[in-house]
Design an enzyme around this catalytic site. Sequence first.
Site, short mmCIF file in Angstrom:
data_model
loop_
_atom_site.label_atom_id
_atom_site.label_comp_id
_atom_site.label_asym_id
_atom_site.label_seq_id
_atom_site.Cartn_x
_atom_site.Cartn_y
_atom_site.Cartn_z
N HIS B 213 39.27 41.96 47.58
CA HIS B 213 37.84 41.67 47.53
C HIS B 213 37.04 42.38 48.61
O HIS B 213 35.81 42.35 48.60
CB HIS B 213 37.62 40.15 47.57
CG HIS B 213 37.93 39.50 46.26
ND1 HIS B 213 37.39 38.31 45.85
CD2 HIS B 213 38.73 39.89 45.25
CE1 HIS B 213 37.85 38.00 44.64
NE2 HIS B 213 38.67 38.94 44.27
N SER B 217 37.94 45.96 42.89
CA SER B 217 38.96 46.61 42.08
C SER B 217 38.71 48.11 42.00
O SER B 217 37.56 48.56 41.98
CB SER B 217 38.94 46.03 40.66
OG SER B 217 39.34 44.69 40.67
N LYS B 241 37.64 38.32 29.62
CA LYS B 241 38.59 39.39 29.30
C LYS B 241 40.00 39.01 29.75
O LYS B 241 40.98 39.28 29.06
CB LYS B 241 38.15 40.70 29.97
CG LYS B 241 39.00 41.89 29.55
CD LYS B 241 38.30 43.20 29.82
CE LYS B 241 39.13 44.36 29.31
NZ LYS B 241 38.34 45.58 29.11
N ASP B 242 40.08 38.34 30.94
CA ASP B 242 41.38 37.89 31.40
C ASP B 242 41.97 36.82 30.49
O ASP B 242 43.18 36.75 30.30
CB ASP B 242 41.27 37.34 32.83
CG ASP B 242 41.14 38.46 33.86
OD1 ASP B 242 41.55 39.59 33.55
OD2 ASP B 242 40.63 38.20 34.96
N GLU B 285 70.39 40.61 36.81
CA GLU B 285 69.33 40.39 35.85
C GLU B 285 68.63 41.71 35.56
O GLU B 285 68.60 42.61 36.41
CB GLU B 285 68.31 39.39 36.43
CG GLU B 285 68.85 37.98 36.51
CD GLU B 285 68.86 37.29 35.16
OE1 GLU B 285 69.82 37.52 34.40
OE2 GLU B 285 67.92 36.53 34.85
#
Lengths: 186, 408
Positions: B213, B217, B241-242, B285
Amino acid sequence: MANTNSKPGASDTDVRDPGRRDFIVVATYAMGAVGAAAVTWPLIDQMNPAADTLALASTEVDVSKIAEGQAITVTWRGKPVFIRHRTGDEIARANAIDSAELRHPEEDEIRVQKPELLVVVGVCTHLGCVPLGQKTGEVKGEYDGWFCPCHGSHYDTSGRIRKGPAPTNLEVPPYSFLSDSVIRIG
Amino acid sequence: MAAEKFSNPVVRWVDHRLPIFSMLDHEKYDYPVPKNLNYFWNFGVLAGMALVIMIVTGIVLAMNYTAHVDHAFSSVERIMRDVNHGWLIRYIHMNTASFFFIVVYIHIFRGLYYGSYKAPRELLWMLGVVIFLLMMATAFMGYVLPWGQMSFWGATVITNLFSAIPFVGESIVTFLWGGFSVDNPTLNRFFSLHYLMPFVIAGVVVLHIIALHRFGSNNPIGIDAKGPQDTISFHPYYTIKDMVGVAMFLLLLAVAVFFFPNAMGHPDNYIPANPMQTPAHIVPEWYFLPFYAILRAVPDKLGGVLLMFAAIFVLFVLPWLDRSPVRSARFRPMFRIFFWLLFIDCIALGYLGGKPAEGIYVLLSRIATGWYFLHFLVLLPMLSIFETTKPLPKSISEPVLATAKGVA
């Protein structure tokens, strides 16, 4: 700059039909709430007793070996259960009192299936300690039944509260006679 | 000033004394986000959500788990059979672990492609690498807890990595184990740390977000926002959108949990741990396989371990290896080719890590390992010097408006 972008939403919605847009928003929130609740339930329900815990919820006891005047303690659902083979004197004393005078009025006869065999959960109804009085030589309290050492509750020969802070009588668990000598608790 | 924003008097009263509502409001509405973000910018939120799912289901599983060599395996089976909804909770935990890594790997490749690690976001990137390392440690220790064959031998092999350290290696391994083999003390400390680490991760995530922040972004064309015309507020535009990404994520997770719960696991882990017998073919894994391939590619114990850790640590210095001032691969034609080669290389390493260490696989592992380091240590610094980049747009808005005109 911040002000130009602050709180869009209400002003940006379709002014021609605000009701329809509101419906979509409310329906979305409602759907989200239902989904969240559906996901939360398994996370909470896992704390309830599991299948294997529930499977251990009954205990069978052979009561024929308990001599008159003696008592045994068995485990049922992780708690002690007192089984006392009462003497005639103890039964007589349990019946001698007028139950209406008791804090938790119960006749002795509704607390037993056979008068000589008293079965109670050995957990003080005050705050859950195990009362004394099972073994020979232990303090049995002023009424010759059980005495809880934690906060001084006295129970009589029917497991009823007579003196001290406990609110109710010792609980009688559900049990049945499988034969003359064997009972199943739970 | 901020207090007048709220109409609810209780909110106003609290906010005047404890400005949490102003803070939330600030992050939601005032935080400017480039308006051209694509769906690859969903993956940070998705990773955060995966972390929350892991912590919630993990706390609940810990209520039913017994960290003891004699009871761990059967307590997990009890969760699967007897505990109410236990099978669901464990399968969510297992599969979200894999999904967490899928999401984070996409998040990392997003950063690599669009140059999100470059100035002024170097610390943001490095904190991300720290989170990745912590995730790997947490996932490894979590995989040990069911105390199956793969748990036990995975723990044995990974802790033995430290025995490669000269002189003190053996002592360190004994220290890690709390004994002379992986045993009850090891299981107990792994459980303790597996419970602790997610909260450490959450703490680093907070730092990651604070760093994010600071400058906001990055975006697909990789140039800074020049002003309000290039940004929109986070809420409601990117929250919505998220949510699309979250819905897709949960949908795919549900498919995995309900239809293929063990697809990303290994059947050998449903065999109780046996310290007397190693399974014929042990693999970690899937999310560790690329690093496992690098470990095995080197015919030297210490060298393999060092190279494996180097494969992660090279990411820490990435902002200084790639000196190109252009962030986004969209304007770097050569870089874009090498990015995809690196991507294929990582997939290949993952594939090779799951194959037995013999024959052609060893050779291919070495080539792939070599390419991995070549990319970071040689190609990126070279590209920074020799690559001719395409001209950058003047602003974030410019290409958007140009396309809009073209369509019109």
